[in-house]
Design an enzyme around this catalytic site. Structure first.
Site, short mmCIF file in Angstrom:
data_model
loop_
_atom_site.label_atom_id
_atom_site.label_comp_id
_atom_site.label_asym_id
_atom_site.label_seq_id
_atom_site.Cartn_x
_atom_site.Cartn_y
_atom_site.Cartn_z
N GLY A 242 14.76 13.52 -0.66
CA GLY A 242 13.47 14.17 -1.87
C GLY A 242 12.11 13.46 -0.35
CB ALA A 243 11.77 12.60 3.02
N GLY B 112 -20.97 -4.50 -0.66
CA GLY B 112 -21.72 -4.33 -2.54
C GLY B 112 -21.57 -2.36 -2.27
#
Length: 470
Positions: free
Chosen positions: A372-373, A142
């Site tokens: 893009g890398a 929790g």
């Protein structure tokens, strides 16, 4: 101190004494009160907060006690923890929490939930200001797992577990039968990025926390802890890198020729394996390392590896660690699954992290960097201070063969021997567009260096950049 209690399990006080230098622990507040139940004295409210020293540096720390009401958090325990976190903020001290809690104490209702919210707020207020490390030594359920998730690094012991809802609730609500370890054990969370390190037990876990602190400053803007330099294990990192772009290798072997021997502490080694993140040292000074890992998926970037790298870059930037980026990637992972998973958003998060970073940043392109890398892996356009490339490196929009297939598709379709023609055209394209010298001539790479020069050049660059105004 005896390393283990009579039942073989460390008490909260023993865990804190194990974390801190011998004799340095000073309890700030304890809500572990003697309460007699029958013939046995048992702990009361289950938390000890203290100030101690790790390698002669002060730290704030606390440990929960699961022997009383499962370590559940009530109002008094929350007050103890929040008070320590406030003290850490004012004194600018790192925080190490040793967590073992069943969550909010149901007997106290909303007051327990309110206590957790106060702790969460303090975790967030300390984020990026002082290092926060959580050690999960048992069950964290929790609210007991949210606070660790808000800290910088999470260490789990092998018998620990973390989950928002336990097996009984899962069975009652979702109709699923699942065990504690299957639901939230370290083998789950080390693969989803929730847990950064797994240790065999309490002793190993606190040793990981101590080692982590050895790379980090006391607080943001503080001095980085230096140690005597250790020579690298390998004289030439290029010996470990195959020339063929299709052959795999372990980037950790190549890093052995750049980093101080034995200094690499890999973060989240089993999550998003196509990128390596970790702390290390060069000439005794701490650095953060981000590297493509060709051993897994060829070193591609995808949704998870982009998240992992971005988070690590931002953490290093917050605490002033310079970054060494080792690049060998064919690009971003293509495909329907990646697009649906939001690879654009997560790839952009890596771009944002590097572009926003103000610490010294040095990039070494070892074998290939496409598309893009190439940009996302700390390119010069994103603000890298220096970009080196090895002579065999290929840099461009994409590899020669797929580029040739697009540019010359009509010519290839008409060729009597398409395979032979493609080979000739690909070689010409690579020579004209992909060479490291071509990238250097265009100003996209600062210098082409031999692999055996890498450690000296990187060390020199980081030393020169250390005193620069950002």
């Amino acid at each position: 101190m005896s390393v283990a209690a009579a039942d073989g399990v460390l008490t909260p006080l023993e865990r804190l004494e194990l974390l801190c230098d011998s004799g340095s622990l000073d309890v700030v507040r304890s809500s572990v009160m003697s309460r007699r139940i029958g013939d046995r004295a048992r702990p009361g409210d289950g938390v000890i907060a203290a100030i101690g020293r790790v390698a002669e540096r002060p730290v704030a720390c606390y440990a929960q006690d699961a022997r009383f009401l499962g370590g559940s958090l009530g109002e008094a325990q929350a007050e103890t923890i929040e008070r320590l976190l406030r003290l850490a903020g004012r004194s600018r001290l790192p925080v190490v929490s040793i967590v073992e809690s069943g969550g909010a104490r149901m007997q106290e209702g909303t007051a327990a939930l309110y206590g957790y919210s106060r702790i969460f707020r303090r975790n967030v207020l300390l984020s990026g200001r002082v290092p926060q490390i959580s050690v999960i030594s048992g069950l964290a359920a929790g609210g007991g797992c949210y606070s660790p998730a808000l800290t910088d690094y999470v260490v789990m012991t092998e018998d620990a577990a973390m989950f928002l809802t336990g097996p009984k609730v899962v069975r009652d609500v979702a109709g699923e039968e699942v065990g504690t370890q299957e639901l939230g054990g370290p083998w789950v969370h080390e693969r989803n990025g929730v847990c950064d390190f797994v240790a065999s037990g309490d002793v190993a876990a606190v040793e990981v926390a101590r080692r982590l602190l050895s790379y980090l400053p006391q607080h943001a803007g503080g001095e980085l802890p230096a140690v005597p330099p250790a020579p690298p294990q390998l004289s030439d990192p290029g010996e470990c890198v195959p020339r063929s772009p299709r052959r795999v290798y372990d980037v950790r072997a190549a890093s052995d020729g750049i980093l101080d021997a034995g200094s690499l502490l890999e973060v989240s080694p089993r999550w998003a394996r196509s990128v390596l993140t970790g702390f290390a040292r060069i000439e005794g000074r701490p650095v953060g390392v981000v590297a493509n890992q060709p051993r897994y998926l060829g070193g591609v970037l995808d949704t998870e590896s982009s998240q992992k790298a971005a988070r690590f870059v931002s953490s290093c930037d917050a605490y002033g660690l310079p970054l060494l980026v080792l690049v060998d990637t064919p690009g971003f992972m293509p495909g329907l699954r990646q697009e649906r998973a939001g690879v654009i958003r997560f790839g952009a998060s890596l771009v944002r992290a590097f572009a926003a970073a103000t610490v010294p940043r040095v990039t070494v392109i070892m074998r290939k960097a496409f598309g893009g890398a190439f940009i996302a892996m700390n390119s010069r356009g994103l603000g890298a201070d220096l970009v080196f490339a090895w002579p065999q490196a290929e840099i461009g929009v994409m590899g020669a063969e797929p580029a040739t297939g697009i540019i010359h598709r009509r010519e290839l379709a008409a060729a009597t021997d398409p395979a032979a023609r493609r080979e000739v055209l690909a070689a010409a394209y690579a020579e004209e567009h992909l060479g490291a010298d071509v990238a250097a001539a265009g100003g996209f790479v600062d210098e082409v260096i031999e692999p055996c020069e890498t450690r000296a050049r990187v060390a020199g660059a980081l030393a020169a950049l250390a005193g620069c105004e950002r």
